[in-house]
Design an enzyme around this catalytic site. Sequence first.
Site, mmCIF file in Angstrom:
data_model
loop_
_atom_site.group_PDB
_atom_site.id
_atom_site.type_symbol
_atom_site.label_atom_id
_atom_site.label_comp_id
_atom_site.label_asym_id
_atom_site.label_seq_id
_atom_site.Cartn_x
_atom_site.Cartn_y
_atom_site.Cartn_z
ATOM 1 N N LYS A 196 0.798 -1.234 0.000
ATOM 2 C CA LYS A 196 0.000 0.000 0.000
ATOM 3 C C LYS A 196 0.828 1.279 0.000
ATOM 4 O O LYS A 196 1.672 1.479 0.864
ATOM 5 C CB LYS A 196 -0.934 0.015 1.223
ATOM 6 C CG LYS A 196 -2.164 -0.833 1.039
ATOM 7 C CD LYS A 196 -3.254 -0.463 2.029
ATOM 8 C CE LYS A 196 -4.106 0.691 1.535
ATOM 9 N NZ LYS A 196 -4.998 1.209 2.596
ATOM 10 N N GLY A 348 8.379 -6.675 7.844
ATOM 11 C CA GLY A 348 8.147 -8.069 8.188
ATOM 12 C C GLY A 348 8.189 -8.995 6.988
ATOM 13 O O GLY A 348 8.826 -10.052 7.030
HETATM 14 P P1 ADP Z 1 6.698 -5.376 4.470
HETATM 15 O O1 ADP Z 1 6.024 -6.245 5.513
HETATM 16 O O2 ADP Z 1 8.045 -5.886 4.082
HETATM 17 O O3 ADP Z 1 6.700 -3.926 4.855
HETATM 18 P P2 ADP Z 1 4.253 -5.157 2.952
HETATM 19 O O4 ADP Z 1 3.483 -5.689 4.113
HETATM 20 O O5 ADP Z 1 4.050 -3.727 2.601
HETATM 21 O O6 ADP Z 1 5.812 -5.475 3.122
HETATM 22 O O7 ADP Z 1 3.851 -5.976 1.640
HETATM 23 C C1 ADP Z 1 3.957 -7.366 1.543
HETATM 24 C C2 ADP Z 1 2.814 -7.950 0.787
HETATM 25 O O8 ADP Z 1 2.659 -7.317 -0.471
HETATM 26 C C3 ADP Z 1 3.022 -9.408 0.501
HETATM 27 O O9 ADP Z 1 2.014 -10.141 1.163
HETATM 28 C C4 ADP Z 1 2.876 -9.535 -1.015
HETATM 29 O O10 ADP Z 1 2.121 -10.648 -1.421
HETATM 30 C C5 ADP Z 1 2.144 -8.274 -1.367
HETATM 31 N N1 ADP Z 1 2.372 -7.886 -2.756
HETATM 32 C C6 ADP Z 1 3.519 -7.485 -3.315
HETATM 33 N N2 ADP Z 1 3.351 -7.249 -4.623
HETATM 34 C C7 ADP Z 1 2.062 -7.519 -4.909
HETATM 35 C C8 ADP Z 1 1.270 -7.460 -6.073
HETATM 36 N N3 ADP Z 1 1.790 -7.074 -7.221
HETATM 37 N N4 ADP Z 1 -0.045 -7.776 -5.971
HETATM 38 C C9 ADP Z 1 -0.572 -8.152 -4.795
HETATM 39 N N5 ADP Z 1 0.134 -8.236 -3.646
HETATM 40 C C10 ADP Z 1 1.438 -7.926 -3.701
HETATM 41 MG MG MG Z 2 3.942 -6.598 5.931
#
Ligand code: ADP
Ligand code: MG
Length: 389
Positions: A196, A348
């Site tokens: 997001k 995470g």
């Molecule tokens: P972090 O925990 O490292 O900060 P986020 O929680 O923001 O990362 O995002 C991780 C999630 O984003 C994962 O579950 C992944 O499946 C999802 N994601 C990444 N790219 C896409 C995409 N193109 N479409 C749908 N989901 C996605």
């Molecule tokens: Mg996350």
Amino acid sequence: MKTLRDLGELDGKRVLVRVDFNVPLDGGEVADDTRIRAALPTIEELRRRGARLVLVSHLGRPKDREPELSMRPAADRLAKLTEAQVTLAPGVVGPDVQAFAKNLARGDVLMLENVRYEPGETKNDPELARTLADLADVYVNDAFGAAHRAHASTEGVARLVAEHAAGLLLEREVTTLNGVLENPARPLVAVLGGAKVSDKIAVIERFREVADTILIGGAMCFPFLAAQGHAVGTSLCAAEDVELARKLLAAGSSGAELQLPVDLVIAERFAADAAPQPLDAVDVPEGMMGLDIGPRTAQAYASEIGGAGTVFWNGPMGAFELEPFAAGTRAVAQAVADAPGVTVVGGGDSAAALVRFGLEDRVTHLSTGGGAALELIEGRVLPGVEALA
Ligand code: ADP
Ligand code: MG
């Protein structure tokens, strides 16, 4: 921020240590003990200095005293990882807990129960903070993952125990992340992905100011592509995020260069058995969704990462949990692991991706605090850190 080096004689003293043992559980066992192991240097140093340790942590979000969220599994795992005598307290506070704390020998560890069993914890209740403070002569906070919360065990208690300090983990997290922002080896490349834009808008803005290049991947790229007029199909792309992306793009050429994907991997749905299709462009056909960056993008990003003096990575490049859409994240993770520069990874899911690819030991610093790391990068004051000043 005071550190363990600023503390005086600890021999025989009782030290209350806020740790982050908020670990995933599976069938009453610790499923991943990374966070427990990350606290060991502080625990062992305090033991070496003759302290008697009282540990406090939260685990999950208990509504009342849910036994499934007891610290028992974490205490058991800690006992396996250290030579210390580890005892689980019968609660968080109360006369029994006081008695246990009083009877601790040098080097022994008393693990308090889940501090969120006490409703006062998240309210930063002064009375709970006072009761916690009464358990110890010295307070050490090593829970970077909880430092962005002003809770009784992270903030209130620090203000009540005159002798307080950051633990080794919290110190390293803050120093490393501040180093990325304040004095990075150049070029500084920020790789931002995940789900997001609205959650991470302030992070992008900050890197716009301090980084040289920003590489955008994951679902985060679609609001930007949509703002540029590309079709995004059914890709994850909230209207409000498109507005935010439009504003960021309109900010123009000042600040870091923003790079977007030039190719994608698409499919009909978000599922492990969905057929992945390469798309050598970024206009997603109707009824299809973008689930990974394409190979040309991955290669371009890898080359930027390889040439960086400092890399900060947060957010996977695609739906890496699903094998057909893991290639982009794997390529970026490998590039970060191979990079000669300083490499810092936060978040995470990004950490989970590194672990999945067996690359977690190949980065300079893998942050244990997702939300806390992002808030620090946004430039926000972390209450748990400020209380240690
Ligand atoms: P972090 O925990 O490292 O900060 P986020 O929680 O923001 O990362 O995002 C991780 C999630 O984003 C994962 O579950 C992944 O499946 C999802 N994601 C990444 N790219 C896409 C995409 N193109 N479409 C749908 N989901 C996605
Ligand atoms: Mg996350």
